[in-house]
Design a protein around this motif. Structure first.
Motif, mmCIF file in Angstrom:
data_model
loop_
_atom_site.group_PDB
_atom_site.id
_atom_site.type_symbol
_atom_site.label_atom_id
_atom_site.label_comp_id
_atom_site.label_asym_id
_atom_site.label_seq_id
_atom_site.Cartn_x
_atom_site.Cartn_y
_atom_site.Cartn_z
ATOM 1 N N ARG A 91 0.828 -1.209 0.000
ATOM 2 C CA ARG A 91 0.000 0.000 0.000
ATOM 3 C C ARG A 91 0.861 1.257 0.000
ATOM 4 N N ALA A 92 1.950 1.243 0.770
ATOM 5 C CA ALA A 92 2.832 2.417 0.861
ATOM 6 C C ALA A 92 4.238 1.965 0.483
ATOM 7 N N SER A 93 4.448 1.758 -0.830
ATOM 8 C CA SER A 93 5.707 1.163 -1.270
ATOM 9 C C SER A 93 6.842 2.191 -1.321
ATOM 10 N N GLY A 94 8.046 1.691 -1.383
ATOM 11 C CA GLY A 94 9.239 2.557 -1.375
ATOM 12 C C GLY A 94 10.209 2.060 -0.327
ATOM 13 N N VAL A 95 11.515 2.174 -0.634
ATOM 14 C CA VAL A 95 12.542 1.663 0.289
ATOM 15 C C VAL A 95 13.156 2.819 1.079
ATOM 16 N N GLY A 96 13.316 2.632 2.365
ATOM 17 C CA GLY A 96 14.022 3.589 3.237
ATOM 18 C C GLY A 96 13.335 4.939 3.350
ATOM 19 N N GLY A 97 14.082 5.926 3.838
ATOM 20 C CA GLY A 97 13.607 7.304 3.920
ATOM 21 C C GLY A 97 12.489 7.513 4.920
ATOM 22 N N ALA A 98 11.794 8.669 4.782
ATOM 23 C CA ALA A 98 10.753 9.075 5.723
ATOM 24 C C ALA A 98 9.583 8.095 5.718
ATOM 25 N N LEU A 99 9.200 7.611 4.533
ATOM 26 C CA LEU A 99 8.078 6.672 4.442
ATOM 27 C C LEU A 99 8.414 5.366 5.164
ATOM 28 N N GLY A 100 9.651 4.896 4.965
ATOM 29 C CA GLY A 100 10.103 3.672 5.644
ATOM 30 C C GLY A 100 10.011 3.823 7.160
ATOM 31 N N ARG A 101 10.450 4.977 7.661
ATOM 32 C CA ARG A 101 10.401 5.225 9.109
ATOM 33 C C ARG A 101 8.961 5.296 9.601
ATOM 34 N N LYS A 102 8.089 5.946 8.786
ATOM 35 C CA LYS A 102 6.674 6.081 9.166
ATOM 36 C C LYS A 102 6.020 4.695 9.244
ATOM 37 N N ARG A 103 6.316 3.856 8.230
ATOM 38 C CA ARG A 103 5.784 2.484 8.231
ATOM 39 C C ARG A 103 6.235 1.724 9.471
ATOM 40 N N MET A 104 7.562 1.843 9.777
ATOM 41 C CA MET A 104 8.125 1.118 10.910
ATOM 42 C C MET A 104 7.473 1.558 12.219
ATOM 43 N N LYS A 105 7.249 2.888 12.353
ATOM 44 C CA LYS A 105 6.654 3.445 13.567
ATOM 45 C C LYS A 105 5.211 2.952 13.732
ATOM 46 N N ASP B 251 -8.725 1.967 8.157
ATOM 47 C CA ASP B 251 -9.122 2.820 9.285
ATOM 48 C C ASP B 251 -7.928 3.309 10.092
ATOM 49 N N GLY B 252 -6.778 2.627 9.960
ATOM 50 C CA GLY B 252 -5.602 2.962 10.755
ATOM 51 C C GLY B 252 -4.548 3.706 9.955
ATOM 52 N N TRP B 253 -3.823 2.969 9.119
ATOM 53 C CA TRP B 253 -2.731 3.560 8.335
ATOM 54 C C TRP B 253 -3.206 4.768 7.519
ATOM 55 N N ASP B 254 -4.316 4.575 6.781
ATOM 56 C CA ASP B 254 -4.784 5.646 5.890
ATOM 57 C C ASP B 254 -5.192 6.894 6.679
ATOM 58 N N LYS B 255 -5.669 6.683 7.924
ATOM 59 C CA LYS B 255 -6.141 7.824 8.731
ATOM 60 C C LYS B 255 -5.103 8.261 9.771
ATOM 61 N N GLY B 256 -3.940 7.625 9.723
ATOM 62 C CA GLY B 256 -2.850 8.031 10.617
ATOM 63 C C GLY B 256 -3.087 7.728 12.082
ATOM 64 N N CYS B 257 -3.744 6.597 12.374
ATOM 65 C CA CYS B 257 -3.946 6.218 13.775
ATOM 66 C C CYS B 257 -3.843 4.700 13.923
ATOM 67 N N VAL B 258 -3.917 4.201 15.159
ATOM 68 C CA VAL B 258 -3.895 2.758 15.414
ATOM 69 C C VAL B 258 -5.138 2.371 16.206
ATOM 70 N N PRO B 259 -6.211 1.961 15.506
ATOM 71 C CA PRO B 259 -7.415 1.557 16.232
ATOM 72 C C PRO B 259 -7.202 0.256 16.992
ATOM 73 N N THR B 260 -7.984 0.060 18.063
ATOM 74 C CA THR B 260 -7.913 -1.215 18.794
ATOM 75 C C THR B 260 -8.754 -2.249 18.050
ATOM 76 N N LEU B 261 -8.637 -3.506 18.462
ATOM 77 C CA LEU B 261 -9.435 -4.577 17.839
ATOM 78 C C LEU B 261 -10.922 -4.292 18.014
ATOM 79 N N ASP B 262 -11.319 -3.835 19.230
ATOM 80 C CA ASP B 262 -12.727 -3.533 19.496
ATOM 81 C C ASP B 262 -13.230 -2.416 18.583
ATOM 82 N N GLN B 263 -12.433 -1.381 18.434
ATOM 83 C CA GLN B 263 -12.825 -0.274 17.555
ATOM 84 C C GLN B 263 -13.000 -0.774 16.118
ATOM 85 N N LEU B 264 -12.097 -1.644 15.708
ATOM 86 C CA LEU B 264 -12.135 -2.170 14.340
ATOM 87 C C LEU B 264 -13.384 -3.016 14.117
#
Lengths: 289, 289
Positions: free
Chosen positions: A190-204, A232-245
């Motif tokens: 979904r968010a392809s690309g190696v290293g850089g800011a995107l890589g760090r964002k994915r890792m976080k 609901d999470g990555w695209d919206k920049g948050c981490v929903p819980t299982l219950d929320q999902l």
């Protein structure tokens, strides 16, 4: 798979140094030669079967251990068996790793020297000074692999450590890790690309998912939930819980629930309650008299 | 020391195959080349410092990470540092292992190809397909070493597993293993000889000691107690308990003692007792009215 098979007599100081380098060796599509067919050889075969390598086994049929025979029969596509002894240097030329499990220490030593000359990693059972690497106690649960080494201070202690670690695991870890792997793969698509800011964002984001969700929740991440988590999470920049999902109201954060008391605690509470009641009754009754 | 540094995208099936071979690589008196000086390089240096090898570090001084600088300063006898880039194939000729941690993927690839040609084991950070081996999360307590690999399914999960395993360990395991190693060494001196019936007898007795004595008891095995254990145990063909060795009467087997209640259980019992007393008092008082 004893730690002792290639054990060192020297002790590791508690400080830096004195240890081994524990690594996950890659053997996919590689060639591994095992010389010998006894019990230790059968353990070596089982270790190597963990990987996607091709095994060549050299051992006279009359000396094969029952387990070795069984493994040869069970894995014809993985193990090429030759009913003969090791014949000479030509045997190791196409090999990426060699393991000897022979009673004949001198023959083991010769094979190790050939490997050293040809720079082929080698382990000789019971002859630590000839080994490029040792084996240790192993735990496997799907993609999760754990190795315990006592650096040659006794296979029994390695086995005890293995028991201890096994009892600390719920058995869901392997599956949880597998599901996280699938989520990670789909996030990379979904968010392809190696290293850089995107890589760090994915890792976080991945780290946060692993922190917010418990092992028992990660196990429930089926393909539909993974898509929803990314939507609901990555695209919206948050981490929903299982219950929320799942569209359920969350009353409390999943990670902060108090541990539920086990049956022994209930028994203890009930017994104490009864004892308290009896004491108070006796005290009151005796005062009334 | 992330699992991701050399992570594979493919998932391991829960069945046989698909895994790595977890091994304890021996680097005593070997030469390890590390190319690069950034944060990942500093993690690689720390991994290699675990072993008794000589480290050669190649990296321009201007790109050194603070931790890398610190390690170079702290271990002058272990690390030979050159303020320059990797120059060519001659660098790897005397090396037993090479680790690259470079931003320049193409340069890493070139170095890996040189290593492959020269059959030198190599790990390239972040380029899994070039690696002979991966790193994993590591736990070390003296002679005890544990490695956790998720086979490339995320460093955060490896870190979570590490936490879980760490919390299952008391912190005494390393010392217990070290004491068992000393006992084992002295037993081998007292009853010397390789393999055969004596070897099996030694192994059986050592296993029994490890089974009968708990970790917290093994820690107490000082040199005097080891001599006494060999005199009163090995020489007499039995395995005395710690209490027997210290001349104390044993009332119950050391391994079958009930776990002592912790403070939360005492609180629970006290609260239940009080609640029971209050309820009984109220019931009696209300009946009296």
């Amino acid at each position: 798979m004893g730690d002792s098979a290639c054990a060192s007599a020297t002790l590791a100081p508690p400080s830096i140094g004195g240890g081994s380098l524990l690594i996950a060796w890659q053997l996919k599509d590689k060639n591994v030669l095992i010389v010998g067919g006894g019990e230790v050889a059968s353990q070596r075969i089982e270790s190597i079967l963990t990987t996607d390598s091709r095994i060549t086994l050299l051992a006279p049929a009359k000396g094969l251990h029952a387990r070795t025979k069984e493994l040869i029969d069970m894995h014809p596509a993985r193990i090429t068996y030759y009913d003969r002894r090791f014949s000479g240097p030509a045997e190791i030329h196409k090999m990426d790793m060699v393991l000897t499990a022979l009673d004949d220490v001198n023959r083991s030593r010769e094979i190790c020297e050939m490997c050293r000359t040809n720079k082929v990693p080698v382990n000789a059972a019971d002859i630590p000074d000839l080994c490029d690497f040792y084996f240790g106690a192993q735990i496997r649960d799907g993609p999760l692999q754990i190795m315990i080494s006592t650096n040659g201070n006794g296979p029994r202690m390695a086995a005890l450590m293995k028991q201890k670690i096994n009892s600390a695991l719920s058995g869901n870890e392997g599956q949880a890790i597998e599901r996280v792997g699938v989520l990670r793969g789909q996030l990379k698509e979904r968010a392809s690309g190696v290293g850089g800011a995107l890589g760090r964002k994915r890792m976080k984001w991945m780290s946060e998912v692993c922190n917010v969700w418990g092992i028992d929740e990660l196990v429930q991440l089926d393909d539909a939930l993974i898509t929803k988590l990314l939507d609901d999470g990555w695209d919206k920049g948050c981490v929903p819980t299982l219950d929320q999902l799942k569209g359920r109201q969350t009353r409390k954060p999943a990670r902060q629930t108090a541990p539920s008391p086990d049956s022994s605690q209930w028994l203890l509470a009930a017994a104490s309650f009864a004892l308290g009641a009896v004491c108070a009754t006796l005290a009151l009754v005796s005062r009334r008299r």
